[in-house]
Design a protein around this motif. Sequence first.
Motif, PDB file in Angstrom:
ATOM      1  N   GLY A 118       0.780  -1.224   0.000  1.00 32.14           N
ATOM      2  CA  GLY A 118       0.000   0.000   0.000  1.00 32.14           C
ATOM      3  C   GLY A 118       0.814   1.277   0.000  1.00 32.14           C
ATOM      4  N   VAL A 119       2.127   1.159  -0.196  1.00 31.20           N
ATOM      5  CA  VAL A 119       2.997   2.326  -0.286  1.00 31.20           C
ATOM      6  C   VAL A 119       3.578   2.385  -1.693  1.00 31.20           C
ATOM      7  CG1 VAL A 119       5.083   3.442   0.569  1.00 31.20           C
ATOM      8  CG2 VAL A 119       3.567   2.255   2.161  1.00 31.20           C
ATOM      9  N   LEU A 120       3.505   3.556  -2.321  1.00 29.37           N
ATOM     10  CA  LEU A 120       4.086   3.769  -3.633  1.00 29.37           C
ATOM     11  C   LEU A 120       5.492   4.326  -3.479  1.00 29.37           C
ATOM     12  CD1 LEU A 120       0.980   5.401  -5.368  1.00 29.37           C
ATOM     13  CD2 LEU A 120       1.717   3.011  -5.502  1.00 29.37           C
ATOM     14  N   TYR A 121       6.428   3.789  -4.227  1.00 31.25           N
ATOM     15  CA  TYR A 121       7.816   4.233  -4.213  1.00 31.25           C
ATOM     16  C   TYR A 121       8.127   4.869  -5.565  1.00 31.25           C
ATOM     17  CZ  TYR A 121       8.236   1.248  -0.099  1.00 31.25           C
ATOM     18  OH  TYR A 121       8.058   0.681   1.142  1.00 31.25           O
ATOM     19  N   PHE A 122       8.820   6.004  -5.568  1.00 30.66           N
ATOM     20  CA  PHE A 122       9.191   6.635  -6.825  1.00 30.66           C
ATOM     21  C   PHE A 122      10.508   7.384  -6.649  1.00 30.66           C
ATOM     22  CE2 PHE A 122       6.662   9.664  -4.479  1.00 30.66           C
ATOM     23  CZ  PHE A 122       7.158  10.933  -4.788  1.00 30.66           C
ATOM     24  N   ASN A 123      11.181   7.598  -7.758  1.00 29.08           N
ATOM     25  CA  ASN A 123      12.500   8.224  -7.700  1.00 29.08           C
ATOM     26  C   ASN A 123      12.482   9.614  -8.306  1.00 29.08           C
ATOM     27  OD1 ASN A 123      12.362   6.632 -10.408  1.00 29.08           O
ATOM     28  ND2 ASN A 123      14.061   8.085 -10.726  1.00 29.08           N
ATOM     29  N   GLY A 124      13.382  10.458  -7.793  1.00 31.37           N
ATOM     30  CA  GLY A 124      13.717  11.706  -8.442  1.00 31.37           C
ATOM     31  C   GLY A 124      15.086  11.565  -9.073  1.00 31.37           C
ATOM     32  N   GLU A 125      15.770  12.697  -9.247  1.00 33.59           N
ATOM     33  CA  GLU A 125      17.091  12.660  -9.868  1.00 33.59           C
ATOM     34  C   GLU A 125      18.077  11.855  -9.030  1.00 33.59           C
ATOM     35  OE1 GLU A 125      20.359  15.820 -11.702  1.00 33.59           O
ATOM     36  OE2 GLU A 125      18.979  16.456 -10.103  1.00 33.59           O
ATOM     37  N   TYR A 126      18.080  12.073  -7.726  1.00 32.63           N
ATOM     38  CA  TYR A 126      19.013  11.389  -6.840  1.00 32.63           C
ATOM     39  C   TYR A 126      18.333  10.632  -5.704  1.00 32.63           C
ATOM     40  CZ  TYR A 126      22.701  14.133  -9.085  1.00 32.63           C
ATOM     41  OH  TYR A 126      23.560  14.683  -9.998  1.00 32.63           O
ATOM     42  N   ASN A 127      17.160  11.059  -5.280  1.00 29.56           N
ATOM     43  CA  ASN A 127      16.523  10.527  -4.091  1.00 29.56           C
ATOM     44  C   ASN A 127      15.390   9.558  -4.417  1.00 29.56           C
ATOM     45  OD1 ASN A 127      18.230  12.267  -2.741  1.00 29.56           O
ATOM     46  ND2 ASN A 127      16.653  13.832  -2.416  1.00 29.56           N
ATOM     47  N   VAL A 128      15.012   8.775  -3.392  1.00 31.85           N
ATOM     48  CA  VAL A 128      13.864   7.872  -3.476  1.00 31.85           C
ATOM     49  C   VAL A 128      12.805   8.356  -2.487  1.00 31.85           C
ATOM     50  CG1 VAL A 128      13.020   5.517  -3.174  1.00 31.85           C
ATOM     51  CG2 VAL A 128      15.295   5.920  -4.148  1.00 31.85           C
ATOM     52  N   TYR A 129      11.560   8.395  -2.943  1.00 29.50           N
ATOM     53  CA  TYR A 129      10.459   8.916  -2.129  1.00 29.50           C
ATOM     54  C   TYR A 129       9.362   7.866  -1.988  1.00 29.50           C
ATOM     55  CZ  TYR A 129      12.764  13.210  -3.678  1.00 29.50           C
ATOM     56  OH  TYR A 129      13.699  14.177  -3.960  1.00 29.50           O
ATOM     57  N   THR A 130       8.487   8.087  -1.023  1.00 29.50           N
ATOM     58  CA  THR A 130       7.314   7.239  -0.834  1.00 29.50           C
ATOM     59  C   THR A 130       6.056   8.095  -0.838  1.00 29.50           C
ATOM     60  OG1 THR A 130       7.447   7.400   1.585  1.00 29.50           O
ATOM     61  CG2 THR A 130       8.572   5.541   0.528  1.00 29.50           C
ATOM     62  N   TYR A 131       4.975   7.465  -1.272  1.00 34.06           N
ATOM     63  CA  TYR A 131       3.649   8.072  -1.169  1.00 34.06           C
ATOM     64  C   TYR A 131       2.742   7.034  -0.540  1.00 34.06           C
ATOM     65  CZ  TYR A 131      -0.776  10.308  -2.319  1.00 34.06           C
ATOM     66  OH  TYR A 131      -2.032  10.892  -2.243  1.00 34.06           O
ATOM     67  N   ASP A 132       2.222   7.339   0.650  1.00 36.03           N
ATOM     68  CA  ASP A 132       1.362   6.415   1.384  1.00 36.03           C
ATOM     69  C   ASP A 132      -0.066   6.573   0.883  1.00 36.03           C
ATOM     70  OD1 ASP A 132      -0.319   5.179   3.372  1.00 36.03           O
ATOM     71  OD2 ASP A 132       1.396   5.205   4.725  1.00 36.03           O
ATOM     72  N   ILE A 133      -0.588   5.514   0.268  1.00 36.33           N
ATOM     73  CA  ILE A 133      -1.930   5.587  -0.311  1.00 36.33           C
ATOM     74  C   ILE A 133      -2.975   5.873   0.759  1.00 36.33           C
ATOM     75  CG2 ILE A 133      -3.732   4.177  -1.400  1.00 36.33           C
ATOM     76  CD1 ILE A 133      -1.497   2.824  -3.014  1.00 36.33           C
ATOM     77  N   ALA A 134      -2.828   5.268   1.930  1.00 42.42           N
ATOM     78  CA  ALA A 134      -3.842   5.423   2.979  1.00 42.42           C
ATOM     79  C   ALA A 134      -3.885   6.834   3.538  1.00 42.42           C
ATOM     80  CB  ALA A 134      -3.586   4.421   4.100  1.00 42.42           C
ATOM     81  N   THR A 135      -2.733   7.479   3.694  1.00 42.32           N
ATOM     82  CA  THR A 135      -2.684   8.798   4.338  1.00 42.32           C
ATOM     83  C   THR A 135      -2.474   9.947   3.369  1.00 42.32           C
ATOM     84  OG1 THR A 135      -0.281   8.713   4.694  1.00 42.32           O
ATOM     85  CG2 THR A 135      -1.695   7.707   6.381  1.00 42.32           C
ATOM     86  N   GLY A 136      -2.001   9.643   2.167  1.00 36.57           N
ATOM     87  CA  GLY A 136      -1.697  10.707   1.212  1.00 36.57           C
ATOM     88  C   GLY A 136      -0.416  11.448   1.534  1.00 36.57           C
ATOM     89  N   MET A 165      15.137   7.745   0.875  1.00 40.96           N
ATOM     90  CA  MET A 165      16.597   7.657   0.785  1.00 40.96           C
ATOM     91  C   MET A 165      17.130   8.879   0.052  1.00 40.96           C
ATOM     92  SD  MET A 165      16.988   3.656  -0.445  1.00 40.96           S
ATOM     93  CE  MET A 165      18.696   3.535   0.088  1.00 40.96           C
ATOM     94  N   GLU A 166      18.172   9.465   0.601  1.00 42.03           N
ATOM     95  CA  GLU A 166      18.830  10.581  -0.053  1.00 42.03           C
ATOM     96  C   GLU A 166      20.122  10.098  -0.711  1.00 42.03           C
ATOM     97  OE1 GLU A 166      19.459  13.795   2.635  1.00 42.03           O
ATOM     98  OE2 GLU A 166      17.313  14.247   2.868  1.00 42.03           O
ATOM     99  N   ASN A 167      20.199  10.275  -2.023  1.00 46.98           N
ATOM    100  CA  ASN A 167      21.380   9.932  -2.811  1.00 46.98           C
ATOM    101  C   ASN A 167      21.924   8.535  -2.472  1.00 46.98           C
ATOM    102  OD1 ASN A 167      23.394  10.253  -4.702  1.00 46.98           O
ATOM    103  ND2 ASN A 167      24.743  11.391  -3.333  1.00 46.98           N
ATOM    104  N   PRO A 168      21.099   7.492  -2.610  1.00 52.40           N
ATOM    105  CA  PRO A 168      21.572   6.149  -2.245  1.00 52.40           C
ATOM    106  C   PRO A 168      22.684   5.641  -3.153  1.00 52.40           C
ATOM    107  CG  PRO A 168      19.460   6.023  -3.373  1.00 52.40           C
ATOM    108  CD  PRO A 168      19.705   7.479  -3.102  1.00 52.40           C
ATOM    109  N   LEU A 169      22.799   6.178  -4.384  1.00 52.48           N
ATOM    110  CA  LEU A 169      23.868   5.716  -5.277  1.00 52.48           C
ATOM    111  C   LEU A 169      25.232   6.197  -4.793  1.00 52.48           C
ATOM    112  CD1 LEU A 169      22.186   6.270  -8.757  1.00 52.48           C
ATOM    113  CD2 LEU A 169      22.373   4.137  -7.459  1.00 52.48           C
ATOM    114  N   ASN A 170      25.296   7.446  -4.331  1.00 47.69           N
ATOM    115  CA  ASN A 170      26.498   8.014  -3.726  1.00 47.69           C
ATOM    116  C   ASN A 170      27.732   7.872  -4.621  1.00 47.69           C
ATOM    117  OD1 ASN A 170      27.876   9.344  -1.630  1.00 47.69           O
ATOM    118  ND2 ASN A 170      28.533   7.398  -0.706  1.00 47.69           N
TER     119      ASN A 170
END
Length: 497
Positions: A370-388, A394-399
Amino acid sequence: MKTAKMFRKISAILLGALLAAAAVVPAFAAGKTPKGMIVEETENGAAEYQIEHADLLYSIYEKILNHEEEINVMNDEIPVEEYSKLAKSLLSVYPDLFFIEGSLGASSFSWDGTNYYLYKLFPAYNMDKDESDAKLSEFYAKADEYLALVDDSMDEFTKAVVLHEALVQNNRYQVQNSSNYTFMVEGFGRCENYAEVYAYLLANVGIESEIVGSDEMVHEWMRIHLDGSDYYYNVDVTWDDPTINGIDRPDRVSHTYFLLSDELLQDPNYSTERHYSYGSHNAAGNAYDGYANLHSNKNPLYYVDGTFYTLYKKQMEDEYGDDRMRAVIASYDYATDSYTDLYTSTELWHADSEWSTWSGNYTSIAQLDGVLYFNGEYNVYTYDIATGEKATLMENPLNNGNQLYGLYIQGDKLYGFSASSPNENPTAVELKTLERRYKLGDVDGNGKIDVNDATQIQYYLAELKDETELHIEAADFNQDGEIDISDATDIQFFINQ
């Protein structure tokens, strides 16, 4: 938590009685291909032959599954000249017969010289019975994993989409050494394997289909029958599985060839990869031809608690008045082929400087619990479907100075595509083991509570599965501190309310 050792040690006889009393079975369980659910126009009139002789074909199919060396068909009065149609039809409509040679093998029948009826069939097996039985078990077990993604609450469109997405994300195109077995179990195959395994899964959830092929294209796809319509709709799962510069992309799912009419499938203005030179038994409809949002989306559709969620790209004006390609997380309503936007990412991928950016957008989306994961240029983000709620995971996991050009999830592992620019082929890199979020009762961890969860509890009590194979934290459904048969029963009551 106590795990009720006395229940774990329950005798096989008593457990069998409990299973029978509870009558818990998964919503859909893999096994023999259901009779009459798949046809293929392998030659003129073949589909009609398959429909007319469905009982005969199924009887022979069952004998082949039992690895019989000689199959007596003398009483079926099959003319010798129909052997080719019978053999081709049999292999066309039963995708789990991957352990016999084409056309049942050379010199594979005898006949009655008086009436010219077939007397015996001699299937040409390409493995012994022990091996074929073992591989069939693997085939059906993997099919169960796919079938656990759907349930009786879904309409046929939803079932077709969910299985389409799963096959595309979990398989890659490969011609060498491929078969329906390798496609289902090992995750690779060619076009006929995409079509036939999809047809097999659809048959197991009650959806009829027809295998379609073109000799001139050297290609095979299918058309499926949905929701009581008078028509079938073309689906090319192979061409919906994106490969970019030879790299399989599990973060991408195309819908360009999903539920099309013949007119759209053949139209060079719709796609430069049009289909041609094929015949079929069932008429194709155009009810979904106008689904522009669906057909243009190259990202997976995730079904969570009765709603599809996805990501799509659109041009939006930025604060300087320039058009930018943005990634939008949205819910998708297939009844109206429309999106409801939930979150818009404004990230850009930079080139040589802070002020120089690439024109494209390289965000991908994945889903777990129930959690959506998506990437930006360097970071990884989440969007919680239940709460919005949107959060940075993660910040710059490739490093390493590289940028993220997509992400995907396999099991509980999060992977990112790493590259220094969009002109470079990206490399898949493991980023993180994700913490699972368990819903009470979701024992199989597929994001919903259904009869399969009750079945998994029973497997656990029978010691057919252990704690490492299940989300055991979710199994104590009645919260009495023990995992026992009452948890399975309470799940049944819950889903039947």
